[in-house]
Design an enzyme around this catalytic site. Structure first.
Site, mmCIF file in Angstrom:
data_model
loop_
_atom_site.group_PDB
_atom_site.id
_atom_site.type_symbol
_atom_site.label_atom_id
_atom_site.label_comp_id
_atom_site.label_asym_id
_atom_site.label_seq_id
_atom_site.Cartn_x
_atom_site.Cartn_y
_atom_site.Cartn_z
ATOM 1 N N VAL A 81 21.830 -29.246 16.640
ATOM 2 C CA VAL A 81 22.275 -29.461 18.026
ATOM 3 C C VAL A 81 21.208 -30.115 18.902
ATOM 4 O O VAL A 81 21.504 -30.633 19.977
ATOM 5 C CB VAL A 81 22.777 -28.143 18.702
ATOM 6 C CG1 VAL A 81 24.012 -27.613 18.006
ATOM 7 C CG2 VAL A 81 21.673 -27.083 18.767
ATOM 8 N N TYR B 88 11.573 -17.571 25.821
ATOM 9 C CA TYR B 88 12.918 -17.267 25.291
ATOM 10 C C TYR B 88 13.813 -16.807 26.445
ATOM 11 O O TYR B 88 14.934 -17.307 26.615
ATOM 12 C CB TYR B 88 12.851 -16.199 24.189
ATOM 13 C CG TYR B 88 14.236 -15.796 23.719
ATOM 14 C CD1 TYR B 88 15.029 -16.675 22.987
ATOM 15 C CD2 TYR B 88 14.774 -14.543 24.049
ATOM 16 C CE1 TYR B 88 16.318 -16.337 22.594
ATOM 17 C CE2 TYR B 88 16.062 -14.190 23.649
ATOM 18 C CZ TYR B 88 16.829 -15.087 22.923
ATOM 19 O OH TYR B 88 18.112 -14.752 22.537
ATOM 20 N N LYS C 157 17.369 -18.427 28.199
ATOM 21 C CA LYS C 157 18.655 -17.725 28.327
ATOM 22 C C LYS C 157 19.070 -17.605 29.800
ATOM 23 O O LYS C 157 20.268 -17.622 30.107
ATOM 24 C CB LYS C 157 18.575 -16.367 27.630
ATOM 25 C CG LYS C 157 18.445 -16.492 26.111
ATOM 26 C CD LYS C 157 19.620 -17.285 25.526
ATOM 27 C CE LYS C 157 19.625 -17.342 24.020
ATOM 28 N NZ LYS C 157 20.829 -17.990 23.472
ATOM 29 N N PHE D 35 18.323 -12.914 13.615
ATOM 30 C CA PHE D 35 17.585 -13.316 14.815
ATOM 31 C C PHE D 35 16.099 -12.906 14.765
ATOM 32 O O PHE D 35 15.209 -13.733 15.022
ATOM 33 C CB PHE D 35 18.278 -12.685 16.037
ATOM 34 C CG PHE D 35 17.603 -12.910 17.345
ATOM 35 C CD1 PHE D 35 17.845 -14.063 18.072
ATOM 36 C CD2 PHE D 35 16.728 -11.966 17.871
ATOM 37 C CE1 PHE D 35 17.219 -14.266 19.301
ATOM 38 C CE2 PHE D 35 16.102 -12.171 19.089
ATOM 39 C CZ PHE D 35 16.348 -13.325 19.806
ATOM 40 N N GLY E 140 26.081 -22.992 15.282
ATOM 41 C CA GLY E 140 25.305 -21.885 14.698
ATOM 42 C C GLY E 140 26.195 -20.930 13.934
ATOM 43 O O GLY E 140 26.058 -19.713 14.040
ATOM 44 N N ALA E 141 27.101 -21.516 13.122
ATOM 45 C CA ALA E 141 28.095 -20.681 12.422
ATOM 46 C C ALA E 141 27.623 -20.251 11.037
ATOM 47 O O ALA E 141 28.377 -19.627 10.300
ATOM 48 C CB ALA E 141 29.412 -21.453 12.318
ATOM 49 N N LEU F 167 20.888 -5.904 21.901
ATOM 50 C CA LEU F 167 20.332 -5.961 20.547
ATOM 51 C C LEU F 167 21.434 -6.026 19.478
ATOM 52 O O LEU F 167 22.230 -5.100 19.349
ATOM 53 C CB LEU F 167 19.450 -4.737 20.305
ATOM 54 C CG LEU F 167 18.144 -4.762 21.111
ATOM 55 C CD1 LEU F 167 17.659 -3.351 21.426
ATOM 56 C CD2 LEU F 167 17.067 -5.543 20.351
ATOM 57 N N VAL F 168 21.461 -7.109 18.756
ATOM 58 C CA VAL F 168 22.462 -7.333 17.699
ATOM 59 C C VAL F 168 21.713 -7.528 16.385
ATOM 60 O O VAL F 168 20.822 -8.392 16.312
ATOM 61 C CB VAL F 168 23.288 -8.617 17.963
ATOM 62 C CG1 VAL F 168 24.498 -8.675 17.035
ATOM 63 C CG2 VAL F 168 23.699 -8.737 19.419
HETATM 64 P P1 NDP Z 1 20.992 -15.855 13.682
HETATM 65 O O1 NDP Z 1 19.585 -16.254 13.415
HETATM 66 O O2 NDP Z 1 21.662 -14.957 12.689
HETATM 67 O O3 NDP Z 1 21.903 -17.151 13.893
HETATM 68 C C1 NDP Z 1 21.452 -18.258 14.607
HETATM 69 C C2 NDP Z 1 22.356 -19.439 14.297
HETATM 70 O O4 NDP Z 1 21.924 -20.550 15.085
HETATM 71 C C3 NDP Z 1 22.292 -19.866 12.846
HETATM 72 O O5 NDP Z 1 23.595 -20.131 12.389
HETATM 73 C C4 NDP Z 1 21.473 -21.143 12.877
HETATM 74 O O6 NDP Z 1 21.914 -22.042 11.868
HETATM 75 C C5 NDP Z 1 21.844 -21.692 14.246
HETATM 76 N N1 NDP Z 1 20.883 -22.654 14.737
HETATM 77 C C6 NDP Z 1 19.581 -22.454 15.076
HETATM 78 N N2 NDP Z 1 19.008 -23.613 15.423
HETATM 79 C C7 NDP Z 1 19.970 -24.579 15.309
HETATM 80 C C8 NDP Z 1 19.990 -25.978 15.522
HETATM 81 N N3 NDP Z 1 18.900 -26.642 15.920
HETATM 82 N N4 NDP Z 1 21.137 -26.649 15.303
HETATM 83 C C9 NDP Z 1 22.243 -25.992 14.899
HETATM 84 N N5 NDP Z 1 22.288 -24.679 14.671
HETATM 85 C C10 NDP Z 1 21.149 -23.977 14.875
HETATM 86 O O7 NDP Z 1 20.963 -15.162 15.117
HETATM 87 P P2 NDP Z 1 22.141 -14.604 16.057
HETATM 88 O O8 NDP Z 1 23.450 -14.696 15.421
HETATM 89 O O9 NDP Z 1 21.684 -13.295 16.554
HETATM 90 O O10 NDP Z 1 22.005 -15.638 17.263
HETATM 91 C C11 NDP Z 1 23.108 -16.333 17.807
HETATM 92 C C12 NDP Z 1 22.905 -16.498 19.295
HETATM 93 O O11 NDP Z 1 22.911 -15.209 19.908
HETATM 94 C C13 NDP Z 1 21.572 -17.133 19.684
HETATM 95 O O12 NDP Z 1 21.805 -18.044 20.752
HETATM 96 C C14 NDP Z 1 20.745 -15.940 20.170
HETATM 97 O O13 NDP Z 1 19.771 -16.327 21.112
HETATM 98 C C15 NDP Z 1 21.821 -15.096 20.807
HETATM 99 N N6 NDP Z 1 21.507 -13.696 20.974
HETATM 100 C C16 NDP Z 1 21.165 -12.903 19.906
HETATM 101 C C17 NDP Z 1 20.889 -11.560 20.097
HETATM 102 C C18 NDP Z 1 20.456 -10.659 18.990
HETATM 103 O O14 NDP Z 1 19.940 -9.547 19.284
HETATM 104 N N7 NDP Z 1 20.633 -11.020 17.731
HETATM 105 C C19 NDP Z 1 21.000 -10.952 21.428
HETATM 106 C C20 NDP Z 1 21.363 -11.879 22.474
HETATM 107 C C21 NDP Z 1 21.629 -13.168 22.237
HETATM 108 P P3 NDP Z 1 20.990 -22.983 10.966
HETATM 109 O O15 NDP Z 1 19.644 -22.349 10.881
HETATM 110 O O16 NDP Z 1 21.723 -23.047 9.666
HETATM 111 O O17 NDP Z 1 20.999 -24.291 11.689
HETATM 112 C C1 8X3 Z 2 18.013 -11.370 22.026
HETATM 113 C C2 8X3 Z 2 17.823 -10.049 22.677
HETATM 114 O O1 8X3 Z 2 16.097 -8.455 23.560
HETATM 115 O O2 8X3 Z 2 15.906 -9.158 21.234
HETATM 116 O O3 8X3 Z 2 18.481 -12.301 22.957
HETATM 117 O O4 8X3 Z 2 15.356 -10.687 23.029
HETATM 118 S S1 8X3 Z 2 16.215 -9.580 22.613
#
Ligand code: NDP
Ligand code: 8X3
Length: 257
Positions: free
Chosen positions: A64, A158, A162, A195, A10-11, A190-191
């Site tokens: 993935v 969701y 997690k 997302f 997920g880079a 919250l980031v």
């Molecule tokens: P983004 O949506 O910005 O990034 C998500 C990444 O996951 C993308 O690079 C996307 O790439 C990749 N991804 C999604 N589905 C697939 C797949 N099937 N195969 C490969 N790659 C995949 O969100 P975040 O950076 O916020 O999320 C990253 C992680 O952090 C997640 O696991 C999320 O649940 C977790 N998280 C986020 C929070 C937030 O508030 N933002 C808080 C807590 C946890 P692509 O679509 O190109 O495949």
């Molecule tokens: C993402 C955090 O609170 O937006 O994992 O669901 S929240």
């Protein structure tokens, strides 16, 4: 410090991309996975003009959820003559879909979250961790969530995914004890990333509202912690991290002004 070989899932955006940036800036070797290869290629261009190094980053289009795709990607980088060793695995790929109460939820959304957040993470870990065990060590960082610790309205499946990630991190802690492989579970609050746009299927206004009225974490705030965890001396394992904005007390209590 030795150069580390780091695999990030997920880079292509958000936390995963920020992790790629911080490891690239510090001269480490990267293998970057996501489905959107164009995004990964743009990252390589930016990173190589910033660091002057191009050969340090391999990008691969990987879903993935697709076990065969994961295995092919690994075989392909092994065939390119890369050592059969990954020092750091950052299991970050993940998503949420919707905020419907359980009784109105959609099987399609749930399958996508379960297949990505749980099964996808398992698929990648099962392929990479054995190499770490054989090599005598490594660091696995699982990006879970505060949502896995506390339930909130509409979070249902969701949050369940997690909580499963956190339980897998705890289980790996035990199974890998004695192998030199350390595991860290990171629970961000919250980031501000893409997302919420993904959760609300492109509704930018609704997504932006999630981060209004306070200062959310940036993806780099989380990446800095991941970098710290992965670069501790080998005898130091940081097993668990909860990182939130200062204005977030719990999953539901956010000081918005
Ligand atoms: P983004 O949506 O910005 O990034 C998500 C990444 O996951 C993308 O690079 C996307 O790439 C990749 N991804 C999604 N589905 C697939 C797949 N099937 N195969 C490969 N790659 C995949 O969100 P975040 O950076 O916020 O999320 C990253 C992680 O952090 C997640 O696991 C999320 O649940 C977790 N998280 C986020 C929070 C937030 O508030 N933002 C808080 C807590 C946890 P692509 O679509 O190109 O495949
Ligand atoms: C993402 C955090 O609170 O937006 O994992 O669901 S929240």
């Amino acid at each position: 410090m030795d150069t580390l070989t780091v695999l990030i899932t997920g880079a292509s955006s958000g936390i995963g991309e920020a992790c790629a940036e911080v490891f690239a800036r510090n001269g480490h070797k990267l293998i970057l996975w996501a489905r959107r290869i164009d995004r990964l290629n743009s990252f390589v261009q930016r990173a190589s003009s910033a660091t002057g190094q191009r050969d340090n980053i391999l990008v691969q289009s990987v879903d993935v959820r697709d076990r065969a795709n994961v295995q092919q990607a690994i075989n392909s980088w092994l065939k390119q003559g890369n050592a059969e060793h990954i020092d750091v695995l950052i299991n970050n790929a993940g998503l949420s879909r919707g905020l419907a109460p359980f009784h109105e939820g959609s099987y399609e959304d749930w399958d996508e979250m379960i297949d990505t957040n749980i099964k996808g993470l398992i698929n990648v870990s099962r392929e990479i961790i054995p190499m770490m065990v054989t090599g005598g060590g490594g660091t696995v960082v699982n990006i879970a969530s505060i949502a896995g610790r506390q339930a909130y309205r509409g979070g249902n499946v969701y949050s369940t995914t997690k909580a499963a990630v956190k339980m897998l991190s705890d289980s790996l802690q035990i199974d890998l004890n004695g192998t030199g492989v350390r595991v860290c579970n990171v629970d961000p609050g919250l980031v501000e990333t893409e997302f919420s746009e993904v959760r609300f299927r492109g509704d930018k206004e609704r997504a932006a509202n999630v981060y209004k009225g306070y200062t959310p974490l940036s993806a780099m705030d989380v990446a800095d912690v991941v970098y710290f965890v992965a670069t501790r001396p080998r005898h130091v394992a940081i097993q668990d991290v909860l990182i939130t904005p200062t204005d977030q007390a719990s999953v539901n209590i956010v000081n918005k002004h």
